[in-house]
Design a protein around this motif. Structure first.
Motif, PDB file in Angstrom:
ATOM      1  N   THR A 262       0.195  -8.616   8.484  1.00 58.46           N
ATOM      2  CA  THR A 262      -0.200  -9.815   7.750  1.00 58.46           C
ATOM      3  C   THR A 262      -0.322 -11.014   8.682  1.00 58.46           C
ATOM      4  OG1 THR A 262       0.947  -8.958   5.816  1.00 58.46           O
ATOM      5  CG2 THR A 262       0.355 -11.289   5.796  1.00 58.46           C
ATOM      6  N   PHE A 263      -1.435 -11.728   8.592  1.00 61.78           N
ATOM      7  CA  PHE A 263      -1.686 -12.873   9.468  1.00 61.78           C
ATOM      8  C   PHE A 263      -0.556 -13.896   9.414  1.00 61.78           C
ATOM      9  CE2 PHE A 263      -6.373 -11.912   8.557  1.00 61.78           C
ATOM     10  CZ  PHE A 263      -6.509 -11.175   9.721  1.00 61.78           C
TER      11      PHE A 263
ATOM     12  N   THR B 298      -9.800 -10.603   3.575  1.00 58.69           N
ATOM     13  CA  THR B 298      -8.519  -9.977   3.876  1.00 58.69           C
ATOM     14  C   THR B 298      -7.507 -10.964   4.442  1.00 58.69           C
ATOM     15  OG1 THR B 298      -7.472  -8.146   5.040  1.00 58.69           O
ATOM     16  CG2 THR B 298      -9.185  -9.340   6.216  1.00 58.69           C
ATOM     17  N   HIS B 299      -6.238 -10.638   4.278  1.00 55.08           N
ATOM     18  CA  HIS B 299      -5.164 -11.476   4.810  1.00 55.08           C
ATOM     19  C   HIS B 299      -4.343 -10.732   5.860  1.00 55.08           C
ATOM     20  CE1 HIS B 299      -2.276  -9.016   2.880  1.00 55.08           C
ATOM     21  NE2 HIS B 299      -1.410  -9.934   2.526  1.00 55.08           N
ATOM     22  N   ASN B 300      -4.875  -9.618   6.380  1.00 51.63           N
ATOM     23  CA  ASN B 300      -4.094  -8.831   7.333  1.00 51.63           C
ATOM     24  C   ASN B 300      -5.000  -8.130   8.335  1.00 51.63           C
ATOM     25  OD1 ASN B 300      -4.470  -5.765   6.389  1.00 51.63           O
ATOM     26  ND2 ASN B 300      -4.357  -7.077   4.575  1.00 51.63           N
ATOM     27  N   PHE B 301      -4.405  -7.741   9.465  1.00 52.01           N
ATOM     28  CA  PHE B 301      -5.146  -7.095  10.537  1.00 52.01           C
ATOM     29  C   PHE B 301      -5.619  -5.695  10.164  1.00 52.01           C
ATOM     30  CE2 PHE B 301      -3.030 -10.222  13.339  1.00 52.01           C
ATOM     31  CZ  PHE B 301      -4.113 -10.611  14.100  1.00 52.01           C
TER      32      PHE B 301
ATOM     33  N   HIS C 198       6.769  -1.229   5.816  1.00 53.82           N
ATOM     34  CA  HIS C 198       5.834  -1.008   4.725  1.00 53.82           C
ATOM     35  C   HIS C 198       4.512  -1.685   5.078  1.00 53.82           C
ATOM     36  CE1 HIS C 198       6.406  -5.199   3.347  1.00 53.82           C
ATOM     37  NE2 HIS C 198       7.672  -5.005   3.675  1.00 53.82           N
ATOM     38  N   PHE C 199       3.439  -1.195   4.494  1.00 56.15           N
ATOM     39  CA  PHE C 199       2.096  -1.693   4.789  1.00 56.15           C
ATOM     40  C   PHE C 199       1.560  -2.423   3.563  1.00 56.15           C
ATOM     41  CE2 PHE C 199       2.810   1.866   7.587  1.00 56.15           C
ATOM     42  CZ  PHE C 199       2.325   1.421   8.800  1.00 56.15           C
ATOM     43  N   ASP C 200       1.258  -3.699   3.771  1.00 59.90           N
ATOM     44  CA  ASP C 200       0.762  -4.539   2.680  1.00 59.90           C
ATOM     45  C   ASP C 200      -0.736  -4.777   2.841  1.00 59.90           C
ATOM     46  OD1 ASP C 200       3.323  -4.758   1.705  1.00 59.90           O
ATOM     47  OD2 ASP C 200       3.736  -6.630   2.774  1.00 59.90           O
ATOM     48  N   LEU C 201      -1.433  -4.793   1.733  1.00 54.17           N
ATOM     49  CA  LEU C 201      -2.829  -5.199   1.691  1.00 54.17           C
ATOM     50  C   LEU C 201      -2.945  -6.388   0.749  1.00 54.17           C
ATOM     51  CD1 LEU C 201      -4.703  -1.766   1.467  1.00 54.17           C
ATOM     52  CD2 LEU C 201      -4.165  -3.087   3.507  1.00 54.17           C
TER      53      LEU C 201
ATOM     54  N   TRP D 205       0.841  -1.193   0.000  1.00 56.63           N
ATOM     55  CA  TRP D 205       0.000   0.000   0.000  1.00 56.63           C
ATOM     56  C   TRP D 205       0.879   1.247   0.000  1.00 56.63           C
ATOM     57  CZ3 TRP D 205      -3.491   1.742   4.650  1.00 56.63           C
ATOM     58  CH2 TRP D 205      -4.338   2.761   4.225  1.00 56.63           C
ATOM     59  N   PHE D 206       1.764   1.344   0.983  1.00 54.60           N
ATOM     60  CA  PHE D 206       2.797   2.380   0.940  1.00 54.60           C
ATOM     61  C   PHE D 206       4.000   1.914   1.752  1.00 54.60           C
ATOM     62  CE2 PHE D 206      -0.111   3.584   4.348  1.00 54.60           C
ATOM     63  CZ  PHE D 206       0.735   3.822   5.417  1.00 54.60           C
ATOM     64  N   ASP D 207       5.169   2.416   1.358  1.00 54.55           N
ATOM     65  CA  ASP D 207       6.443   1.995   1.920  1.00 54.55           C
ATOM     66  C   ASP D 207       7.094   3.193   2.599  1.00 54.55           C
ATOM     67  OD1 ASP D 207       8.903   0.971   2.542  1.00 54.55           O
ATOM     68  OD2 ASP D 207       9.147  -0.088   0.643  1.00 54.55           O
ATOM     69  N   LEU D 208       7.376   3.058   3.894  1.00 53.70           N
ATOM     70  CA  LEU D 208       8.011   4.139   4.649  1.00 53.70           C
ATOM     71  C   LEU D 208       9.523   4.041   4.652  1.00 53.70           C
ATOM     72  CD1 LEU D 208       5.610   4.328   7.738  1.00 53.70           C
ATOM     73  CD2 LEU D 208       5.606   5.751   5.691  1.00 53.70           C
ATOM     74  N   GLY D 209      10.048   3.005   4.037  1.00 50.01           N
ATOM     75  CA  GLY D 209      11.491   2.855   3.958  1.00 50.01           C
ATOM     76  C   GLY D 209      12.092   2.359   5.260  1.00 50.01           C
ATOM     77  N   ASN D 210      13.370   2.627   5.432  1.00 45.08           N
ATOM     78  CA  ASN D 210      14.116   2.174   6.608  1.00 45.08           C
ATOM     79  C   ASN D 210      14.062   3.254   7.685  1.00 45.08           C
ATOM     80  OD1 ASN D 210      15.697   0.747   8.315  1.00 45.08           O
ATOM     81  ND2 ASN D 210      17.565   0.841   7.095  1.00 45.08           N
TER      82      ASN D 210
END
Length: 707
Positions: free
Chosen positions: A206-207, A143-146, A84-87, A71-76
């Protein structure tokens, strides 16, 4: 069919109801029959769900299909590292089963509502709300994530608020919507904290990633206590949504919404969300959390069933029945009978939605009447609705040849075997007692509504069978409440295809998940290493080196016949007691009520939970708000008003100083300058003789002053 194609179809299924909601909500006032678009959309979604389910359960039976994107990546980041946040979505057997249930029940409710809400002034808006409700639940299922789970979770809460309070011009409906929304928020706070605990430790929502970390021993903050806390906090979300004790009080009031909404909420959407969520996060629940879950489930089942015994509103009886059955499902999760919890969630969705739609048919026929004491004799007027009620009541009572027997018998058997191994006999005791009470209050409802003589002749004379658009869903749900849909063996769910599908869903449980089971005969805790893929559970501490699975399977096999026999006997006794009281008149309900007046009043008043909560939390909140009001008026407003008064006084003083001193000085200087000018002007004569005289006079003055 390729995996990516199944993913694409699943995404279409989820987005279709959202599309229908947007179109209907914006164009509903312009086009009167635009609700048909929403019905067509949900029918399409159901057909697509069948397609996805067929290919998943045939071609990818033992394989999970998932799709993930960033979804978006905040980097290191400092401390947190790479973030990073995955959907994404996950198609396993559990999701496929719920996808079918949600779309089917939603489709039947959409169709049923055509007849039930015909002529309502907000007809199109109602269908728009159904669309967003279905979309929200599908988000939870796929969904596969919280993160996406929580977003969809809150959307379900919003949707329920809109539908429960749909007839908001009634104060009771508006209050019920607010009560549901605020009560479930309490549980959602705990759920949110639990999610934050996991995210803080694992930096992912992610679960599967979280389950994997737990399976290799990477516990939250290195502590089993934090894992327990996270599991219980997450369970708080299910306590709210699935109306478990002590947050169960919102669900009976939710009956203020349209009856088809009740059918949807009580079977396939909101209350099912909590059970589905607990099944989805089952791998991270340790032994302590599971025991808490089991106890809450058993208490909920008993409390709600005891209240349903005395209620006279047909929808209230079914509402407390739902709470009780949800308690069964939560109990099943807590004792580790994962497959039976899902099984009962599915069977309950069909016969409970059927019961609510059947009650809607009765209410529609009785011109809005919901009090069973004003009904009677309706089986002659409404034969299809009556037949449906009989089938659904047999199913929920756990009578053989019905779907409810298969799933509920599995839960009772699991609790019995669990108690055999752990000594927690309160759990099966409450479970079996509830089985008898369920059979009694359901057939009390049937007999008071459909049997005997009409109690209000005028209303009875106008009663009639509902139109086909309302009875057709009842027939479909009747078929889905029969055992043959799930297994060819009416006494063994394990022999059927449906149980195998659910059993395969247990592959979500990673290896080496740790549980603790207390053994009453030793008085000590034995830690168990669990491999749900192979159902082997090995003790890693304790005196004996045996496989827990062998003990558990032996207990299940040994206890099957006694548990099944006891559940059937109790169900039959409950039905016979209902007939003895309301059909054969062998027992006078009024006299019995007088003999047990305190217990009857306690049950009729719903254990006084509403009064208790009003006297403590509500009254306490109101009292605290009064204190805050006094503080605001006397202290805060006093300071503000005092400051204002001081400012006004200071301004007046400043005004006086400005007018009389500052302006006075300026004006006096001007006056003196003017006066001096006038005086000196007399000396300006223009004559030299005068000026010489002034100079000589001035010299004499100076000479006299200095000398």
């Amino acid at each position: 069919m390729a995996e990516q194609t199944l993913i694409n179809i699943a995404l279409i299924i989820q987005l279709l109801p959202l599309f229908g909601f947007v179109v209907v909500i914006f164009f509903g006032k312009r086009f009167k029959k635009i609700y048909q678009l929403e019905i067509g959309i949900i029918v399409t979604a159901f057909i697509l769900a069948l397609i996805v389910g067929f290919f998943k359960l045939t071609m990818y039976m033992h394989q999970d299909i998932s799709f993930t994107f960033t979804w978006f990546d905040l980097g290191n980041l400092p401390v947190l590292g790479q973030l990073h946040f995955d959907l994404g979505i996950k198609l396993d057997n559990l999701a496929i089963i719920m996808l079918f249930v949600v779309t089917l029940i939603s489709m039947l409710v959409h169709i049923y509502s055509i007849g039930y809400l015909k002529g309502d002034k907000r007809f199109n808006r109602y269908y728009a709300y159904l669309g967003i409700f279905t979309f929200s639940m599908l988000g939870i299922v796929l969904t596969h994530n919280f993160l996406m789970m929580y977003i969809s979770w809150e959307l379900v809460g919003l949707s329920s608020y809109l539908l429960i309070g749909f007839w908001y011009e009634k104060d009771s409906a508006a209050d019920a919507g607010k009560k549901a929304f605020l009560t479930t928020r309490l549980g959602d706070i705990g759920m949110f904290i639990g999610i934050l605990i996991l995210f803080t430790q694992y930096h992912t929502f992610t679960f599967d990633d979280i389950f994997h970390q737990i399976s290799i021993g990477n516990l939250p903050f290195g502590s089993e206590g934090w894992l327990t806390a996270a599991g219980i906090l997450l369970f708080m979300g299910a306590i709210g949504k699935s109306a478990q004790f002590p947050l169960h009080v919102w669900l009976p009031d939710a009956m203020e919404g349209p009856t088809p909404v009740s059918a949807l909420i009580h079977s396939a959407t909101m209350v099912a969300a909590g059970v589905y969520f607990m099944a989805r996060i089952f791998p991270l629940l340790d032994g302590t959390a599971l025991l808490v879950i089991a106890v809450i489930g058993a208490l909920t089942a008993f409390i709600a069933a005891s209240i349903a015994l005395t209620q006279n509103d047909i929808k209230k009886v079914l509402a407390y029945s739902t709470i009780s059955q949800l308690g069964y499902m939560i109990l099943s999760i807590g004792i580790g009978a994962y497959a039976f919890a899902i099984f009962h969630m599915v069977t309950h969705a069909f016969f409970k939605s059927g019961l609510f739609l059947g009650s809607g048919s009765v209410i529609h026929s009785m011109h809005g009447e919901q009090d069973m004491r004003k009904m009677g004799g309706l089986r002659k007027k409404m034969p299809i609705t009556y037949a449906a009620f009989i089938v659904f009541s047999l199913a929920i009572s756990g009578i053989p040849l019905m779907s409810g027997f298969l799933s509920k018998d599995g839960i009772l058997l699991g609790s019995f075997a669990f108690a055999t191994l752990t000594g927690h006999w309160l759990l099966p005791f409450l479970g079996f007692i509830v089985a008898g009470m369920t059979a009694f209050y359901m057939f009390r409802l049937v007999l008071m509504t459909f049997h005997g003589k009409p109690r209000v002749q005028e209303t009875f004379d106008h009663a009639h069978e509902s139109p086909k658009v309302m009875t057709m869903p009842l027939v479909v749900l009747m078929i889905l409440s029969v055992f043959i849909i799930y297994t060819p063996n009416p006494l063994s769910p394990e022999a059927g295809w449906f149980y195998k599908w659910i059993g395969n869903a247990e592959t979500v449980v990673p290896q080496n998940t740790r549980f603790e089971f207390m053994r009453s005969n030793k008085g000590e805790a034995n830690e168990i290493s669990v491999n749900e893929n192979t159902h082997e559970k090995e003790k890693i501490s304790g005196e004996e080196e045996t496989l827990y699975s062998e003990e558990y399977m032996e207990a299940l096999h040994h206890d099957h016949i006694p548990a099944m026999s006891l559940s059937i006997i109790l169900a039959i006794l409950g039905i016979l007691l209902a007939y003895a009281m309301y059909e054969w008149k062998k027992i006078n309900p009024e006299k019995l009520t007088e003999q047990i007046k305190p217990l009857y009043t306690f049950s009729l008043n719903k254990w006084y939970f509403d009064e208790l909560y009003y006297g403590t939390f509500v009254a306490g909140t109101l009292g605290f708000s009064k204190i805050l009001r006094w503080f605001d008026e006397k202290i805060v407003d006093g300071l503000v008003n005092g400051t204002a008064a001081f400012g006004r006084g200071f301004a007046k003083i400043s005004d006086l100083i400005d007018k009389h001193i500052v302006d006075g000085s300026v004006n006096f200087t001007a006056f003196f300058s003017g006066f001096l000018g006038l005086a000196l002007r007399k000396f300006q004569t223009g004559r030299i003789q005068s000026y010489v005289l002034f100079v000589v006079f001035s010299l004499f003055v100076l000479f006299w002053i200095f000398i």
